[in-house]
Design a protein around this motif. Structure first.
Motif, PDB file in Angstrom:
ATOM      1  N   PHE A 179       8.782   6.287 -16.422  1.00  0.00           N
ATOM      2  CA  PHE A 179       7.417   6.146 -15.891  1.00  0.00           C
ATOM      3  C   PHE A 179       7.410   5.393 -14.556  1.00  0.00           C
ATOM      4  CE2 PHE A 179       6.624   6.770 -20.505  1.00  0.00           C
ATOM      5  CZ  PHE A 179       5.961   7.986 -20.396  1.00  0.00           C
ATOM      6  N   GLY A 180       8.309   4.427 -14.413  1.00  0.00           N
ATOM      7  CA  GLY A 180       8.424   3.710 -13.141  1.00  0.00           C
ATOM      8  C   GLY A 180       8.877   4.643 -12.027  1.00  0.00           C
ATOM      9  N   ILE A 181       9.806   5.530 -12.351  1.00  0.00           N
ATOM     10  CA  ILE A 181      10.287   6.509 -11.371  1.00  0.00           C
ATOM     11  C   ILE A 181       9.149   7.449 -10.974  1.00  0.00           C
ATOM     12  CG2 ILE A 181      11.811   8.525 -11.101  1.00  0.00           C
ATOM     13  CD1 ILE A 181      13.896   6.951 -12.817  1.00  0.00           C
ATOM     14  N   CYS A 182       8.363   7.868 -11.946  1.00  0.00           N
ATOM     15  CA  CYS A 182       7.259   8.795 -11.677  1.00  0.00           C
ATOM     16  C   CYS A 182       6.239   8.184 -10.706  1.00  0.00           C
ATOM     17  CB  CYS A 182       6.591   9.197 -12.988  1.00  0.00           C
ATOM     18  SG  CYS A 182       5.365  10.503 -12.815  1.00  0.00           S
ATOM     19  N   VAL A 183       5.974   6.879 -10.859  1.00  0.00           N
ATOM     20  CA  VAL A 183       5.044   6.195  -9.937  1.00  0.00           C
ATOM     21  C   VAL A 183       5.560   6.323  -8.504  1.00  0.00           C
ATOM     22  CG1 VAL A 183       4.122   3.954  -9.207  1.00  0.00           C
ATOM     23  CG2 VAL A 183       4.209   4.530 -11.638  1.00  0.00           C
ATOM     24  N   GLY A 184       6.865   6.084  -8.337  1.00  0.00           N
ATOM     25  CA  GLY A 184       7.454   6.117  -7.001  1.00  0.00           C
ATOM     26  C   GLY A 184       7.463   7.504  -6.381  1.00  0.00           C
ATOM     27  N   ARG A 185       7.482   8.526  -7.208  1.00  0.00           N
ATOM     28  CA  ARG A 185       7.541   9.900  -6.693  1.00  0.00           C
ATOM     29  C   ARG A 185       6.161  10.512  -6.490  1.00  0.00           C
ATOM     30  NH1 ARG A 185      12.733  11.981  -9.334  1.00  0.00           N
ATOM     31  NH2 ARG A 185      14.146  10.333  -8.626  1.00  0.00           N
ATOM     32  N   THR A 186       5.129   9.786  -6.910  1.00  0.00           N
ATOM     33  CA  THR A 186       3.773  10.348  -6.841  1.00  0.00           C
ATOM     34  C   THR A 186       3.032   9.774  -5.636  1.00  0.00           C
ATOM     35  OG1 THR A 186       3.753  10.544  -9.245  1.00  0.00           O
ATOM     36  CG2 THR A 186       1.624  10.654  -8.126  1.00  0.00           C
ATOM     37  N   SER A 187       2.558  10.657  -4.786  1.00  0.00           N
ATOM     38  CA  SER A 187       1.790  10.172  -3.640  1.00  0.00           C
ATOM     39  C   SER A 187       0.308  10.328  -3.947  1.00  0.00           C
ATOM     40  CB  SER A 187       2.167  10.941  -2.377  1.00  0.00           C
ATOM     41  OG  SER A 187       1.931  12.314  -2.562  1.00  0.00           O
ATOM     42  N   ASP A 188      -0.481   9.515  -3.273  1.00  0.00           N
ATOM     43  CA  ASP A 188      -1.934   9.515  -3.469  1.00  0.00           C
ATOM     44  C   ASP A 188      -2.513  10.919  -3.508  1.00  0.00           C
ATOM     45  OD1 ASP A 188      -1.716   6.797  -3.280  1.00  0.00           O
ATOM     46  OD2 ASP A 188      -3.373   6.590  -1.868  1.00  0.00           O
ATOM     47  N   ASP A 189      -2.076  11.750  -2.564  1.00  0.00           N
ATOM     48  CA  ASP A 189      -2.733  13.049  -2.431  1.00  0.00           C
ATOM     49  C   ASP A 189      -2.327  14.050  -3.519  1.00  0.00           C
ATOM     50  OD1 ASP A 189      -0.226  13.566  -1.546  1.00  0.00           O
ATOM     51  OD2 ASP A 189      -0.801  14.136   0.489  1.00  0.00           O
ATOM     52  N   GLN A 190      -1.443  13.638  -4.433  1.00  0.00           N
ATOM     53  CA  GLN A 190      -1.143  14.507  -5.578  1.00  0.00           C
ATOM     54  C   GLN A 190      -2.139  14.277  -6.708  1.00  0.00           C
ATOM     55  OE1 GLN A 190       3.060  13.330  -5.872  1.00  0.00           O
ATOM     56  NE2 GLN A 190       3.563  15.505  -5.880  1.00  0.00           N
ATOM     57  N   LEU A 191      -2.933  13.225  -6.572  1.00  0.00           N
ATOM     58  CA  LEU A 191      -3.900  12.899  -7.628  1.00  0.00           C
ATOM     59  C   LEU A 191      -5.305  13.307  -7.202  1.00  0.00           C
ATOM     60  CD1 LEU A 191      -2.535   9.340  -8.419  1.00  0.00           C
ATOM     61  CD2 LEU A 191      -2.411  11.307  -9.959  1.00  0.00           C
ATOM     62  N   ARG A 192      -6.155  13.579  -8.200  1.00  0.00           N
ATOM     63  CA  ARG A 192      -7.550  13.894  -7.904  1.00  0.00           C
ATOM     64  C   ARG A 192      -8.265  12.633  -7.444  1.00  0.00           C
ATOM     65  NH1 ARG A 192      -9.138  17.785 -12.985  1.00  0.00           N
ATOM     66  NH2 ARG A 192      -7.914  19.571 -12.298  1.00  0.00           N
ATOM     67  N   PRO A 193      -9.320  12.814  -6.654  1.00  0.00           N
ATOM     68  CA  PRO A 193     -10.002  11.643  -6.076  1.00  0.00           C
ATOM     69  C   PRO A 193     -10.286  10.517  -7.071  1.00  0.00           C
ATOM     70  CG  PRO A 193     -10.903  13.636  -5.150  1.00  0.00           C
ATOM     71  CD  PRO A 193      -9.916  14.076  -6.204  1.00  0.00           C
ATOM     72  N   GLU A 194     -10.791  10.842  -8.277  1.00  0.00           N
ATOM     73  CA  GLU A 194     -11.157   9.758  -9.197  1.00  0.00           C
ATOM     74  C   GLU A 194      -9.903   9.057  -9.733  1.00  0.00           C
ATOM     75  OE1 GLU A 194     -11.760  12.907  -9.594  1.00  0.00           O
ATOM     76  OE2 GLU A 194     -11.344  13.599 -11.648  1.00  0.00           O
ATOM     77  N   SER A 195      -8.822   9.821  -9.960  1.00  0.00           N
ATOM     78  CA  SER A 195      -7.573   9.212 -10.414  1.00  0.00           C
ATOM     79  C   SER A 195      -6.944   8.406  -9.279  1.00  0.00           C
ATOM     80  CB  SER A 195      -6.568  10.283 -10.845  1.00  0.00           C
ATOM     81  OG  SER A 195      -7.113  11.121 -11.814  1.00  0.00           O
ATOM     82  N   ARG A 196      -7.076   8.932  -8.062  1.00  0.00           N
ATOM     83  CA  ARG A 196      -6.493   8.274  -6.890  1.00  0.00           C
ATOM     84  C   ARG A 196      -7.068   6.876  -6.723  1.00  0.00           C
ATOM     85  NH1 ARG A 196      -7.746  11.823  -2.006  1.00  0.00           N
ATOM     86  NH2 ARG A 196      -6.714  13.339  -3.348  1.00  0.00           N
ATOM     87  N   ALA A 197      -8.372   6.748  -6.906  1.00  0.00           N
ATOM     88  CA  ALA A 197      -9.024   5.439  -6.770  1.00  0.00           C
ATOM     89  C   ALA A 197      -8.466   4.459  -7.813  1.00  0.00           C
ATOM     90  CB  ALA A 197     -10.532   5.583  -6.915  1.00  0.00           C
ATOM     91  N   LYS A 198      -8.269   4.954  -9.048  1.00  0.00           N
ATOM     92  CA  LYS A 198      -7.717   4.088 -10.100  1.00  0.00           C
ATOM     93  C   LYS A 198      -6.267   3.717  -9.782  1.00  0.00           C
ATOM     94  CE  LYS A 198     -10.356   6.209 -13.847  1.00  0.00           C
ATOM     95  NZ  LYS A 198     -10.198   7.214 -14.911  1.00  0.00           N
ATOM     96  N   PHE A 199      -5.496   4.687  -9.307  1.00  0.00           N
ATOM     97  CA  PHE A 199      -4.088   4.505  -8.944  1.00  0.00           C
ATOM     98  C   PHE A 199      -3.965   3.388  -7.893  1.00  0.00           C
ATOM     99  CE2 PHE A 199      -0.391   6.616  -6.472  1.00  0.00           C
ATOM    100  CZ  PHE A 199       0.583   6.340  -7.413  1.00  0.00           C
ATOM    101  N   ARG A 200      -4.818   3.479  -6.875  1.00  0.00           N
ATOM    102  CA  ARG A 200      -4.794   2.466  -5.812  1.00  0.00           C
ATOM    103  C   ARG A 200      -5.209   1.095  -6.336  1.00  0.00           C
ATOM    104  NH1 ARG A 200      -7.459   5.911  -0.817  1.00  0.00           N
ATOM    105  NH2 ARG A 200      -5.638   7.205  -0.436  1.00  0.00           N
TER     106      ARG A 200
END
Lengths: 209, 209
Positions: B115-136
């Motif tokens: 899961f730690g690796i997945c965080v590093g490989r995921t960029s903001d723009d791969q997530l939907r706007p509402e998930s992106r806000a939570k991610f940030r």
């Protein structure tokens, strides 16, 4: 003997035209890198780039064959800048630590500039396979120079003994991360970042006597 | 009085069914994170995930509504892991430096796991706007804890004086970069990485007396 015809040709000399073509290619890349950094690669169209330059998309195609080619040229310039700075630092006199400090400082500054930022925002899978292979090879080259300087410092005693590969990754991580948080309108200048990061990596967290 | 009917129901109790549902949701996420890390998010289809679990895609949709929801659940688990480890380190006794060392060590280990690796490989723009806000927001929370511990160490004298925000970014960069180069089949174990990186960041490049 009649005088030869004297007229200032609006087409300019062969050299003028070559220079003009270069300037135009540069302008396309400069406009593109700023738009990519501002809005993201996917969200930027060649129409957007053309609009900024007050031309049409077919004019852009006169200089570059695709948006992918333009992106690769942007990251190539960023990585070339880092590679050249690292290679230059590696030839300096003094001990390994001093060369590494010069390298860290120069690398940090590039990561606050347009092409350095673009490298950090571009992932492998945004590039076409042939560009991707070149992108990876350039990154490896930079890592090899960095690791080489760390190893030299460990050998001459100016850098604490450790795993040179792990040290190089630790340093590169800090530097590459700048792209993710650097805000040109923020309170830290590129010099502050380069100086402060070099100081922390050099001296560590524990206060020195 | 007649005996009540005694039969082992193949449906199990309400608790059994809830546990089973949870186990199945977990299995979807575990299969998905490994495929995302191995082949990339875009190259992984829900059919691929279903195939690994020997079910069909509609079965996956019984647990998650979309591939995006699954990706967000993967990064949420990774970031939760880092946040919990950081928050726990921040409550330890001792001086700020000791808390920071515990934090760095735990954070490094998580960055070598799925899961730690997945965080590093995921960029903001791969997530939907509402998930992106939570991610940030989750990333900011982690940064705030890290910066808080650095500030405490600077205040109690266990960490050298400097810009706590820059120090926190320098440390986070080294740690987050692990995802980019860590090779589970390589010679460095997660413990080697966590120990070595903590030592370099703590002591710096210059040898201590």
């Amino acid at each position: 003997m009649p005088q030869p015809v004297q007229i200032v040709s609006p087409w300019g000399s062969k050299e003028d035209r070559a220079r003009e073509r270069n300037d135009k290619r540069d302008a396309v890349i400069t406009a593109a890198v700023r738009l990519f950094n501002l809005n993201g690669f996917h969200a930027t169209s060649l129409d957007d780039v053309a609009k900024v330059l007050r031309v049409t998309k077919p004019t852009i195609y006169h200089y570059y064959s695709s948006k992918d080619e333009i992106l690769f040229e942007c990251v190539r310039r960023g990585l070339n800048g880092i590679r050249d700075a690292a290679a230059e630092a590696a030839t300096h006199g003094g001990v390994g630590l001093e060369r590494l400090q010069i390298l860290i400082h120069a690398y940090a500054l590039i990561k606050t500039r347009d092409f350095g930022i673009c490298v950090g925002r571009t992932s492998d899978d945004q590039l076409r396979p042939e560009s991707r292979a070149k992108f990876r090879a350039m990154k490896r080259e930079i890592n090899d120079i960095l690791q080489g300087v760390v190893s030299e410092g460990m050998a001459d005693g100016s850098i604490a003994k450790g795993d040179a590969r792990l040290y190089a990754f630790t340093i590169a991580g800090s530097l590459n991360w700048i792209t993710r948080w650097y805000d040109p309108s923020g309170s830290m200048t590129p010099e502050d970042i380069a100086d402060g990061m070099m100081a922390m990596l050099t001296d560590g967290l524990v206060p020195r006597e």
